[in-house]
Design an enzyme around this catalytic site. Structure first.
Site, PDB file in Angstrom:
ATOM      1  N   GLY A  18      -2.959  -9.352  -9.751  1.00  0.00           N
ATOM      2  CA  GLY A  18      -1.904  -9.711  -8.797  1.00  0.00           C
ATOM      3  C   GLY A  18      -2.250  -9.524  -7.324  1.00  0.00           C
ATOM      4  O   GLY A  18      -1.359  -9.444  -6.485  1.00  0.00           O
ATOM      5  N   LEU A  96      -3.715 -17.348 -16.764  1.00  0.00           N
ATOM      6  CA  LEU A  96      -4.707 -17.711 -17.776  1.00  0.00           C
ATOM      7  C   LEU A  96      -4.164 -18.637 -18.864  1.00  0.00           C
ATOM      8  O   LEU A  96      -4.920 -19.180 -19.654  1.00  0.00           O
ATOM      9  CB  LEU A  96      -5.277 -16.438 -18.427  1.00  0.00           C
ATOM     10  CG  LEU A  96      -6.089 -15.554 -17.475  1.00  0.00           C
ATOM     11  CD1 LEU A  96      -6.641 -14.341 -18.224  1.00  0.00           C
ATOM     12  CD2 LEU A  96      -7.224 -16.332 -16.814  1.00  0.00           C
ATOM     13  N   ASN A 111      -3.337 -24.489  -7.885  1.00  0.00           N
ATOM     14  CA  ASN A 111      -4.161 -23.442  -8.510  1.00  0.00           C
ATOM     15  C   ASN A 111      -5.265 -23.061  -7.538  1.00  0.00           C
ATOM     16  O   ASN A 111      -5.667 -23.878  -6.697  1.00  0.00           O
ATOM     17  CB  ASN A 111      -4.776 -23.986  -9.806  1.00  0.00           C
ATOM     18  CG  ASN A 111      -5.643 -22.946 -10.514  1.00  0.00           C
ATOM     19  OD1 ASN A 111      -5.274 -21.768 -10.603  1.00  0.00           O
ATOM     20  ND2 ASN A 111      -6.797 -23.364 -11.016  1.00  0.00           N
ATOM     21  N   HIS A 113      -9.215 -21.415  -7.652  1.00  0.00           N
ATOM     22  CA  HIS A 113     -10.309 -21.038  -8.529  1.00  0.00           C
ATOM     23  C   HIS A 113     -11.416 -20.436  -7.663  1.00  0.00           C
ATOM     24  O   HIS A 113     -11.722 -20.964  -6.595  1.00  0.00           O
ATOM     25  CB  HIS A 113     -10.819 -22.272  -9.289  1.00  0.00           C
ATOM     26  CG  HIS A 113     -11.900 -21.917 -10.260  1.00  0.00           C
ATOM     27  ND1 HIS A 113     -11.641 -21.196 -11.409  1.00  0.00           N
ATOM     28  CD2 HIS A 113     -13.231 -22.120 -10.217  1.00  0.00           C
ATOM     29  CE1 HIS A 113     -12.780 -20.984 -12.042  1.00  0.00           C
ATOM     30  NE2 HIS A 113     -13.762 -21.531 -11.341  1.00  0.00           N
ATOM     31  N   ASP A 154      -8.425 -25.617 -14.321  1.00  0.00           N
ATOM     32  CA  ASP A 154      -9.220 -25.717 -13.083  1.00  0.00           C
ATOM     33  C   ASP A 154      -9.563 -27.158 -12.732  1.00  0.00           C
ATOM     34  O   ASP A 154     -10.697 -27.480 -12.344  1.00  0.00           O
ATOM     35  CB  ASP A 154     -10.516 -24.880 -13.199  1.00  0.00           C
ATOM     36  CG  ASP A 154     -10.227 -23.424 -13.475  1.00  0.00           C
ATOM     37  OD1 ASP A 154      -9.221 -22.900 -12.974  1.00  0.00           O
ATOM     38  OD2 ASP A 154     -11.013 -22.802 -14.224  1.00  0.00           O
ATOM     39  N   GLU A 183     -10.520 -16.532  -0.526  1.00  0.00           N
ATOM     40  CA  GLU A 183      -9.307 -16.947  -1.263  1.00  0.00           C
ATOM     41  C   GLU A 183      -8.051 -16.534  -0.506  1.00  0.00           C
ATOM     42  O   GLU A 183      -7.056 -17.267  -0.477  1.00  0.00           O
ATOM     43  CB  GLU A 183      -9.288 -16.301  -2.654  1.00  0.00           C
ATOM     44  CG  GLU A 183     -10.375 -16.791  -3.585  1.00  0.00           C
ATOM     45  CD  GLU A 183     -10.184 -16.231  -4.989  1.00  0.00           C
ATOM     46  OE1 GLU A 183      -9.076 -16.319  -5.532  1.00  0.00           O
ATOM     47  OE2 GLU A 183     -11.161 -15.686  -5.534  1.00  0.00           O
TER      48      GLU A 183
HETATM   49  C1  GAR Z   1      -8.462 -14.920  -8.452  1.00  0.00           C
HETATM   50  O1  GAR Z   1      -9.763 -14.619  -8.025  1.00  0.00           O
HETATM   51  C2  GAR Z   1      -8.361 -16.386  -8.803  1.00  0.00           C
HETATM   52  O2  GAR Z   1      -9.169 -17.200  -8.020  1.00  0.00           O
HETATM   53  C3  GAR Z   1      -8.823 -16.405 -10.241  1.00  0.00           C
HETATM   54  O3  GAR Z   1      -8.234 -15.266 -10.791  1.00  0.00           O
HETATM   55  C4  GAR Z   1      -8.178 -14.246  -9.792  1.00  0.00           C
HETATM   56  C5  GAR Z   1      -6.808 -13.614  -9.844  1.00  0.00           C
HETATM   57  O4  GAR Z   1      -6.831 -12.367  -9.240  1.00  0.00           O
HETATM   58  N1  GAR Z   1      -8.463 -17.603 -10.910  1.00  0.00           N
HETATM   59  C6  GAR Z   1      -9.219 -18.178 -11.839  1.00  0.00           C
HETATM   60  O5  GAR Z   1     -10.275 -17.727 -12.225  1.00  0.00           O
HETATM   61  C7  GAR Z   1      -8.669 -19.504 -12.388  1.00  0.00           C
HETATM   62  N2  GAR Z   1      -9.598 -20.089 -13.287  1.00  0.00           N
HETATM   63  P1  GAR Z   1      -5.499 -11.570  -8.989  1.00  0.00           P
HETATM   64  O6  GAR Z   1      -4.759 -11.459 -10.323  1.00  0.00           O
HETATM   65  O7  GAR Z   1      -5.933 -10.221  -8.502  1.00  0.00           O
HETATM   66  O8  GAR Z   1      -4.686 -12.315  -7.972  1.00  0.00           O
END
Ligand code: GAR
Length: 210
Positions: A18, A96, A111, A113, A154, A183
């Site tokens: 999060g 996920l 989204n 990624h 993605d 990000e």
């Molecule tokens: C983030 O780095 C996001 O880019 C990635 O999950 C992480 C979530 O972190 N997303 C993916 O890999 C999508 N395929 P968080 O729960 O700490 O925000």
């Protein structure tokens, strides 16, 4: 007289720690995000993101896909919650579960990624696995991609990307850390472009209007 960008009602969909949610909440509070988080949906009851949401005073629900009879029933409940909260834009933030995009939500689900799509993405590419694959491939740049979501993991029209260098000595954790810093800039920027109505979808591509 121009009304300026509108303040969006944001729904954030999480599964993990999060940090992305926390970043949105902080930027909404300091006024640099043209939106406010009005709903958090987690695909897991155990997600640390739910604790963050509680601490931030945000309404949050766990909707584990496995507790629904089908993916369609799961998605219907996600959209029912988003619509009940009058969400304008849904933000997948490390979500996920696969969420088939309902027709009326096309172009309203984003989204992020942690790699430069279309490389190093898709089912199974999450967390450190993405950065391990980047490291193993020996690429010299990585980064992050914000895109409108479609029915594939993605995948969908790319809104913006930010790049970082990848050094020979880097561990997957080093790359993850460098990418995540980008990000935290890229995702709010994409939301603000949407709020300012500067994203135009045409033929599966996004034009960023001046
Ligand atoms: C983030 O780095 C996001 O880019 C990635 O999950 C992480 C979530 O972190 N997303 C993916 O890999 C999508 N395929 P968080 O729960 O700490 O925000």
């Amino acid at each position: 007289m121009s009304r300026g960008p509108r303040r969006l009602r944001l729904g954030v969909l999480v599964s993990g720690t999060g940090r992305t949610l926390e970043n949105f909440a902080a930027l909404a509070r300091d006024g640099s995000l043209h939106g406010e988080v009005v709903l958090v949906i987690s695909s897991s009851k155990q997600a640390y993101a739910l604790e963050r949401a509680a601490r931030l005073g945000l309404p949050a629900f766990a909707l584990p896909p496995g507790s629904f009879p089908s993916e369609a029933a799961f998605a219907a409940e996600v959209y029912r919650r988003l619509e009940a909260a009058r969400v304008d834009l849904a933000l997948l933030a490390g979500f996920l579960a696969r969420l088939p995009i309902a027709e009326r939500w096309r172009g309203r689900v984003m989204n992020i990624h942690p790699a430069l799509l279309p490389g190093f993405g898709g089912k199974g590419f999450f967390g450190l696995r993405v950065h391990e694959a980047v490291r193993a491939a020996g690429v010299k740049v990585s980064g992050c991609t914000v895109h409108f979501a479609d029915d594939e993991y993605d995948h969908g029209p790319i809104i913006l990307q930010r790049t970082v260098p990848v050094f020979f000595e880097d561990s997957a954790e080093d790359i993850a850390h460098r990418v995540f810093e980008q990000e935290e800039v890229a995702y709010p920027e994409a939301v603000n472009l949407y709020a300012a109505e500067r994203l135009r979808l045409s033929d599966g591509r996004v034009q960023v209007l001046p």
